[in-house]
Design an enzyme around this catalytic site. Sequence first.
Site, mmCIF file in Angstrom:
data_model
loop_
_atom_site.group_PDB
_atom_site.id
_atom_site.type_symbol
_atom_site.label_atom_id
_atom_site.label_comp_id
_atom_site.label_asym_id
_atom_site.label_seq_id
_atom_site.Cartn_x
_atom_site.Cartn_y
_atom_site.Cartn_z
ATOM 1 C CB SER A 211 50.078 37.548 36.848
ATOM 2 O OG SER A 211 49.749 38.811 37.756
ATOM 3 C CB SER A 221 45.096 41.817 33.315
ATOM 4 O OG SER A 221 45.034 41.963 34.872
ATOM 5 C CE1 TYR A 468 36.957 35.680 38.514
ATOM 6 C CE2 TYR A 468 35.897 34.120 39.921
ATOM 7 C CZ TYR A 468 37.267 34.461 39.113
ATOM 8 O OH TYR A 468 38.347 33.748 39.333
#
Length: 547
Positions: A211, A221, A468
Amino acid sequence: MLLDMPTTDKNQNRYWGWGYQNHEYDPHKASLFLHLLAQRFALNTLAPKQIPPTVEQFSIPKTKLSEEFIARWKERGLSLKNEDRLFHAAGKSYRDLIRIRTNTLARFPDGVLFLQDAKHLDSLFVDAKKLGITLIPFGGGSGVVGGTECVGPVNNTIVVVDVTKLDRLLSIDHTARTVRAQAGIFGPKLENELNRQGYTLGHFPQSFEFSTLGGWLATRSAGQNSTKYGKIENMVQSLVIHTPKGVIETHQVPASATGPSLKHLLLGSEGIYGIITEAVLKIHPLPQSQKFSCAFFENFEQGLTCVRTIMQADITPSVVRLSDADETSFFLDLMLSKKWQKKLLPHWFNFKGLGNHPCFMLIASEGQTTHTNFHLDKIRSLIRSTHGKLVPRKFAAKWKKDRFELPYLRDNLMDHGFFIDTLETAAPWSKLLGIYESMKLAFFEQKSHQLLMACHLSHAYKDGASLYFTFMGVQKRGHEIAQWEEIKDLATNVIMSQGGTLSHHHGVGYDHKKWMVQEETPVGIEVLKAIKKELDPEGLLNPGKVV
């Protein structure tokens, strides 16, 4: 920090999966995990390995770009190669990869412009307006929410603008401790160059190798060390963005009270307002040391209490990760290589009063050695006071070793017909356990999908944290996208109904767009659309995303 990773070479990347074509997840661990899943889902045998289609097997149509445009831009980095058009047609979400693996991807860009100079963007916008060309900004292509999806009217001519040629670290201000870099620089190159000067950015998302700085900025991010260093928006001092209306460079100052923050309106805009080309970011001296503590808790709630207690005690760890019982089980299966270790551990859990389904936590402190030792002592004391059982730090070493390798395991699972997807959220401490338990209940009651759900806390704050989730199951062959949509809708609706955010760090893209009105309210959406209309009146940039 001192990662010394090789510079990313996107030409060697898989179009049908994660990372480099010549790199695989550890074969022994992959085989072990596949057979564990087969047992969990009562499969007699694994599905035969699926071979992804070759570039030649895709029906990539002839470009719709005019000869005039091709002649003008070919010397400036325009590629019409099918392999480039395929790689830039999608990101790395489960939905993206299923469509590539089943050769059902409907849209391809008509060309890929490898931008050589940010100054070319002004004339590119003029040509795009004149010829009716849609422009999609593209960095490393590691996004997982459809942020680079080729959408819009079927007859649209689409050019993907790849910024990875703009990959220089431009300058370091040693007095202010800031770095100016171009947006196309990949994580390893930026961090390695900073390390050589004695600094770190402190930003390590799991996509770090593949990335770019621009991608981090465009999606707000987060990285594994964000509890200490902040998310990317906390690191940015200023940025440069090229829009069809002109260039915006936000003021390079540490703080300002001059009305609403234009910088923060542009961060997270995912290419719908313009193309980010440069940024100035805060940097930090390389830490002298990084030390971990590892512990087990009887249940997830107990672990959440521990993390909250640490964060609210004015201790700022660099890494915090608390896994629920299912993720802990998978972690131990992969990390413990000896059979005797796996047999002995349950007895130790019971001896320590942790029951049969404990939850694993690792937490790190880094910085000056005296600071690290002081904070680690306080952390270990708080772990004990919240009923955690400390274990050797070698568990953390195994996690660090596998950190950037795990995304490759998804390819192994998909190769053999397993569904696997992730999503994340953030919420106040008072709502986190409710979100977690509601998610478990929703999928327990959902009988149409036989799924495993695992969860971890990965970014912590004084007032809340990020959760998550990972979902795994058996693919419904021929109905993979419908299966994904049903699971995605169910999970996201749970998050939104329980007061979580739509995304903590993956972004919105195409996949999350339909929930944005719940996140931002109808009036808020109209504000975001008005900014889009002002900066991009013809709607040239990245249609169908965010709002």
